[in-house]
Write a protein that holds these residues in place. Structure first.
Motif, PDB file in Angstrom:
ATOM      1  N   VAL A 178       0.552  -1.179   0.110  1.00  0.00           N
ATOM      2  CA  VAL A 178      -0.288  -0.326  -0.391  1.00  0.00           C
ATOM      3  C   VAL A 178       1.108   1.026  -0.615  1.00  0.00           C
ATOM      4  O   VAL A 178       0.664   2.335  -0.767  1.00  0.00           O
ATOM      5  N   ASP A 179       2.163   1.012   0.654  1.00  0.00           N
ATOM      6  CA  ASP A 179       2.640   2.614   1.250  1.00  0.00           C
ATOM      7  C   ASP A 179       3.631   2.604  -0.457  1.00  0.00           C
ATOM      8  O   ASP A 179       3.851   4.074  -0.720  1.00  0.00           O
ATOM      9  N   LEU A 234      -1.407   6.064   6.581  1.00  0.00           N
ATOM     10  CA  LEU A 234      -2.117   5.372   5.691  1.00  0.00           C
ATOM     11  C   LEU A 234      -3.576   5.926   6.296  1.00  0.00           C
ATOM     12  O   LEU A 234      -4.441   4.778   5.609  1.00  0.00           O
ATOM     13  N   LYS A 287      -6.735   6.148   3.527  1.00  0.00           N
ATOM     14  CA  LYS A 287      -5.995   4.465   2.587  1.00  0.00           C
ATOM     15  C   LYS A 287      -6.427   2.989   4.038  1.00  0.00           C
ATOM     16  O   LYS A 287      -7.406   2.223   2.584  1.00  0.00           O
ATOM     17  N   LYS A 330       0.530   3.723  -3.006  1.00  0.00           N
ATOM     18  CA  LYS A 330      -0.508   4.220  -2.371  1.00  0.00           C
ATOM     19  C   LYS A 330      -1.458   5.597  -3.270  1.00  0.00           C
ATOM     20  O   LYS A 330      -2.793   5.273  -3.107  1.00  0.00           O
ATOM     21  N   ASP A 331      -0.825   5.924  -4.307  1.00  0.00           N
ATOM     22  CA  ASP A 331      -2.111   6.675  -5.305  1.00  0.00           C
ATOM     23  C   ASP A 331      -2.403   6.015  -6.484  1.00  0.00           C
ATOM     24  O   ASP A 331      -3.136   6.454  -6.872  1.00  0.00           O
TER      25      ASP A 331
END
Length: 596
Positions: A435-436, A467, A470, A439-440
């Motif tokens: 995810v990191d 995060l 998200k 993330k976009d």
């Protein structure tokens, strides 16, 4: 049709492997039919190439059939150091990608494909069928090199020792053309062919032996209709191991033919028409009567069920096995956990606990207690972390991260909302790392776990990496209907990692899968892991089975052969599109797409 027109149009092509090696292959497309009946993929012997199997196309005489034959990496016109592969598993993955390539490029259903594989090619094909469980029509093996005849006693041990000392090195094949076939043209051409390379790397030679032993011992996992052709006068490979493989085969349709007087090149022998007749008859049989075996009740009967029962039944008190387990358990309890940090964590928290898994993933040996500053303590902890099952676990983590990242990008490229659901996240670090990185490209992510400490670890990671907009981490049971009814989005990418293998009961697992797959939209992906290998399962079940679950029930593992796991997933409208596996065949990571 013009009678002078050839039966096939032959083209030369290439495809790229996972590490970018260009593989050459030939394609024979029939000219007499608009829609060919079947597809046959031919795999050559070691040292050779597709040109030396081209005669098979003509001699089989299937003019309604599309044929393919490759030059394996390091052979013929393909790229790669001659006779070399990073490991044997790389050759097997090359075959997986080759089959996927021709299926997609030529619009060929994998279920219509028949493999004809010789010698080393037969070992590659058999390992592929065992590890990846493709739903091909048939597997035809001629003189499989499950165990090579080495000229000198102890030669394999010597190769292993020298490789440890020197590193990878090359050996030259001792095989002579006259030992392959009574056909003088075939025997002579073997030495005159400039594309035949007689060298082989030591790591590949060792890999052939080790992988073959694993596959032969677990041949029951192979469910594909299989024909085995054995050459009685073969001086290159051991016939006895081929017979053992056949007896253990799990295929409902299997057939064996022994050819008296034949040397190793079964399909290049002087009287090879006998072998071709057996192949034609077998293909006709499987095309009309084959029905895949239903493996969904493997939790109640079958080899993996028998293994599971055997691993939990009481052992006779005075047996050697019981004495061995007694001393092993005593060592872990009284010595190991006091000097090895890995053993201490597994004994204290259970193997599936986040703290144990994190230590195994980090792979940094550490001594504790009185041995903290003594080399032997760190050495023993390193030996613990170097167990094949933990090496496989670390590769599973890497494979999972690679596939999650790949399908995040794939969904994003298709302009589909990327919503991730991980229903048994553990400590969450693996998925949150992805995810990191992306993330976009990700719209939302929900992590769930029944373990409170796992949830706290996930929440901490989310907060530390900012995060919150998200990701969310919830305490929830995968078997709870309320979890799925309360999810606010349709997950286009769902993940089940390290979970299914903890539940031997298929009925219970099916209930959870039904709940999960019910909320995945058509076109969505499911990534799932499986333990298909049986390395150390009995030891884990008897010695290190302390649970990290809330109810403290011991976690007793029943492995599932890959075909069983795939069937459980496919039952809910999914089709497997990709799979990765470690070199030892222990853990798989697969991707399935929902098509209905």
């Amino acid at each position: 049709m013009n009678k002078s027109e050839p039966d096939w149009s032959i083209s030369e092509n290439h495809f790229a492997t996972a590490d970018g090696v260009s593989i050459y292959y030939r394609h024979w497309q029939p000219n007499q039919v608009n829609q060919y009946v079947r597809t046959i993929v031919i795999l050559h012997r070691g040292h050779e190439h597709s040109g030396r199997v081209a005669h098979i196309v003509e001699e089989l005489g299937f003019k309604d059939t599309s044929f393919f034959a490759w030059d394996a990496r390091g052979n013929g016109k393909s790229e790669g150091e001659r006779g070399y592969s990073p490991d044997f598993a790389t050759l097997v993955n090359d075959l997986e990608l080759f089959i996927r390539h021709i299926s997609e490029k030529y619009q060929i259903p994998i279920s219509s494909i028949i493999i004809i594989a010789q010698s080393l090619g037969a070992v590659i094909a058999t390992t592929w069928v065992h590890d990846y469980a493709p739903k091909i029509k048939a597997l035809i093996l001629t003189s499989p090199a499950f165990k090579l005849h080495l000229r000198y006693p102890g030669a394999l041990i010597a190769v292993k020792i020298w490789q440890k000392i020197k590193g990878n090195f090359y050996l030259k094949s001792y095989i002579k053309g006259k030992e392959l076939s009574h056909d003088l043209n075939r025997a002579t051409s073997y030495h005159n062919d400039p594309l035949v390379s007689l060298q082989i790397s030591s790591n590949l030679l060792i890999g052939i032996f080790d992988t073959s032993a694993r596959i032969v011992s677990d041949a029951q996992a192979i469910q594909v209709p299989t024909l085995l052709l054995i050459s009685e006068e073969d001086k290159i490979v051991h016939k006895k191991v081929q017979e053992e493989f056949y007896l253990a085969l799990g295929s409902s349709i299997k057939e064996k033919h022994n050819f008296s007087g034949f040397f190793h090149d079964t399909l290049g022998e002087k009287e090879r028409y006998k072998a071709f007749k057996a192949i034609k008859n077998f293909i006709e049989k499987v095309e009309f009567i084959y029905v895949p075996i239903n493996l969904k009740n493997s939790d109640q009967k079958g080899v993996t069920y028998d293994e599971y029962v055997q691993s939990i039944l009481p052992i006779p008190f005075y047996s050697i096995k019981n004495i061995y387990y007694f001393f092993l358990k005593s060592y872990i309890k009284m010595v190991g956990k006091r000097i090895s940090k890995g053993l201490k964590l597994s004994h204290q928290f259970g193997l599936n606990s986040p703290i144990s898994l994190e230590y195994i993933y980090n792979n940094q040996p550490e001594a504790i207690g009185v041995m903290k500053n003594v080399g032997i303590g760190k050495y023993l902890d390193k030996k613990y972390l170097d167990r094949l099952i933990w090496k496989g676990l670390r590769i599973r983590k890497s494979n999972l991260e690679n596939l999650v990242g790949k399908y995040v990008k794939k969904l994003n490229k298709s302009e589909v909302s990327v919503s991730i659901l991980d229903v048994a996240t553990g400590h969450g670090g693996c998925i949150l790392n992805i995810v990191d990185l992306y993330k976009d490209k990700i719209d939302s992510i929900l992590l769930c776990d029944v373990n409170e400490s796992n949830v706290r670890a996930g929440e901490k990671y989310i907060k530390q990496n900012k995060l919150q907009n998200k990701a969310q981490c919830l305490k929830s049971d995968f078997f709870s209907e309320s979890l799925f009814s309360n999810i606010k989005f349709l997950p286009t990418l769902s993940i089940i990692s390290g979970f299914c293998e903890l539940f031997p009961d298929n009925n219970k697992l099916n209930h959870a899968l039904e709940l999960l797959t019910g909320i995945i939209p058509k076109g969505g992906y499911l990534i799932y892991t499986n333990q298909s290998g049986h390395t150390h399962n009995e030891i884990l079940n008897r010695i290190l089975n302390k649970s990290s679950l809330k109810n403290k029930t011991p976690q007793i593992i029943r492995r599932r052969i890959q075909a069983e796991m795939d069937q459980l997933i496919e039952n809910f409208g999914f089709e497997k599109v990709e799979q990765l596996i470690d070199p030892w065949g222990i853990y798989t990571v697969s991707v399935a797409k929902k098509f209905k």
